[in-house]
Design a protein around this motif. Structure first.
Motif, short mmCIF file in Angstrom:
data_model
loop_
_atom_site.label_atom_id
_atom_site.label_comp_id
_atom_site.label_asym_id
_atom_site.label_seq_id
_atom_site.Cartn_x
_atom_site.Cartn_y
_atom_site.Cartn_z
N GLN A 1 36.86 31.21 31.59
CA GLN A 1 37.24 32.43 30.91
C GLN A 1 36.82 33.66 31.71
O GLN A 1 37.54 34.66 31.75
N GLU A 2 35.68 33.57 32.37
CA GLU A 2 35.19 34.69 33.18
C GLU A 2 36.17 35.02 34.31
O GLU A 2 36.48 36.19 34.56
N ASP B 1 39.39 36.46 32.85
CA ASP B 1 39.22 37.87 32.49
C ASP B 1 39.33 38.77 33.72
O ASP B 1 39.94 39.85 33.65
N MET B 2 38.77 38.32 34.82
CA MET B 2 38.86 39.08 36.07
C MET B 2 40.31 39.19 36.53
O MET B 2 40.76 40.27 36.95
N HIS C 1 42.99 38.94 34.64
CA HIS C 1 43.75 39.76 33.68
C HIS C 1 43.44 41.25 33.84
O HIS C 1 44.28 42.10 33.50
N LYS C 2 42.28 41.57 34.32
CA LYS C 2 41.97 42.97 34.61
C LYS C 2 42.93 43.53 35.65
O LYS C 2 43.36 44.68 35.57
N PRO D 1 47.35 42.40 33.88
CA PRO D 1 47.14 42.36 32.43
C PRO D 1 48.10 41.46 31.67
O PRO D 1 47.73 40.88 30.65
#
Length: 429
Positions: free
Chosen positions: A68-69, A72-73, A75-76, A79
């Motif tokens: 997930q980490e 998230d990176m 998707h930053k 997006p």
């Protein structure tokens, strides 16, 4: 669950093409997350697609251990990127409905950069179940017969080093388009400037006032970082060679500290290397040198690491993908390699950086390493120009890779959708 059968898929495709929709790419990538370079393959290829096929829709088919980490990176930076996981067999049976939908949705399967055809079984199942086309971006090939069948069936295969390309030709791989194609990680542009600046301030490092150094053992001790069995033979080889493989890095660091105003950051590419850097470099340096060296004791992700690299004067050490990310962003980088590695290091010769590639098993190369690293620190403008020239060559080569992908998409998706545009829509099912 079953994906659509061949006749249904073809009818579905014809109907969608009539609507003039965008081409749809299923990117098979994301191999592991314990190495920031392996993480970089995926956002690098995504950046290429964003730049040169901005209207294409992309879904990422990731490996099970994508965390997930890391998501998230990614998707930053991207997006709207849709990420799916799962596996399938040749009958179209999948382990997730999301994967079944994505397989029937896509026009083309793109295998991302990697040390070999990593997802060979997934590609086999995809082709057997759908008959849809696929291609390969930037892999190394050692002649493994297991990979031959799918390489022969690909629309195109780009090899990230000329040694791999020569091996494929020697064996007789019959793919219609085979060429040198740089590793996707050259194009990664992830950033976490806030974390990087906080770290540099805490460490007393000034932009342009330090070089990065990365240690590495001959074999990554995966038994320390994931559920892998202990390998006594590899452990003993690491122990046998670790002084041999790091003594010159210490000499280079000593020369830089004593002959320039530069500091050194010891940092990791994989999550075992903090320990190696402490043992084999930091603790063994003379006291006057150690005072100008920062040892990073915690692992980091690709975005923070790259934000630190681009603020440095250069990078050197025993790793490959941190140098790749540096050159991709115009930062000088020296690569050391050895006989246990694949041919990937030879890409440095392919992009015009042969004199920044050193074989630590060669006495001739060893005799030149310290001077080369010191020269990078003493003549940063010259080194920067050299790095930018290599980067420009990589950019041109990667553009050709995407042009080939575009030609393949034209056969299976509407021409209208492959034209340049102002936005990139990813994975709207």
């Amino acid at each position: 669950m079953n994906i659509l059968g061949g006749d249904v898929v073809n009818q579905h495709k014809r109907e969608e093409i009539d609507k003039g929709r965008a081409p749809r790419i299923l990117l098979r990538s994301s191999w592991q997350v314990v190495n920031i370079g392996d993480i970089a393959h995926t956002p690098g290829v995504l950046t290429l697609l964003e730049q040169y096929l901005p209207n294409a829709e992309v879904i990422l088919w990731a490996s099970p251990d994508l965390t997930q980490e890391v998501m998230d990176m990614e998707h930053k930076r991207f997006p709207s990127l849709r990420i799916i996981k799962g596996s399938m067999d040749s009958n179209g049976q999948t382990t997730s409905e999301e994967l079944a939908d994505a397989v029937s949705w896509c026009d083309f399967l793109l295998h991302g950069s990697g040390p070999y055809l990593v997802a060979n079984e997934d590609v086999q199942a995809f082709v057997a179940a759908t008959g849809k086309p696929f291609g390969v971006f930037g892999i190394t090939y050692s002649g493994n017969p297991v990979e031959e069948d799918m390489l022969n069936k690909a629309e195109f295969v780009y090899f990230r080093d000329s040694v791999s390309l020569a091996k494929a030709k020697e064996i007789g791989i019959a793919c219609p388009v085979m060429d040198f194609g740089p590793d996707g990680a050259f194009s990664v542009d992830l950033r976490d400037d806030e974390k990087a600046e906080q770290f540099l301030q805490k460490s007393g490092l000034q932009e342009g006032g330090y070089l990065c150094c990365i240690p590495k053992l001959r074999f990554t001790p995966y038994w320390k970082i994931r559920n892998s069995p202990f390998n006594e033979e590899r452990h003993q080889r690491n122990e046998q060679m670790k002084e041999h493989d790091h003594v010159l890095l210490r000499e280079a660091i000593t020369a830089i500290v004593r002959e320039t105003d530069m500091k050194i950051l010891l940092c990791p590419e994989d999550s075992t290397q903090m320990e190696v850097g402490k043992e084999m470099i930091f603790d063994k340096l003379p006291e006057d040198v150690r005072a100008h060296v920062i040892w990073r004791e915690k692992f980091w992700l690709t975005d923070e690491a790259l934000s630190v690299y681009v603020r440095s004067t250069g990078l050197f050490g025993n790793e490959m993908h941190s140098p790749i990310m540096c050159i991709g962003n115009g930062i000088p980088a020296v690569v050391c390699r050895w006989e246990e590695q694949t041919s990937k290091g030879y890409m440095w010769r392919d992009i015009g950086l042969g004199d920044w590639l050193f074989d630590l098993d060669s006495e001739v190369d060893r005799s030149k390493l310290v001077a080369a690293v010191l020269g990078m620190a003493q003549h940063p403008d010259k080194a920067k120009r050299k790095a930018l020239a290599a980067r420009n060559y990589v950019v041109q080569s990667q553009m050709r890779m995407v042009e080939t992908l575009q030609e393949s998409l034209r056969k299976s998706a509407p021409l209208e959708a492959t034209r340049k545009g102002n936005s990139w829509h990813q994975g709207d099912l």
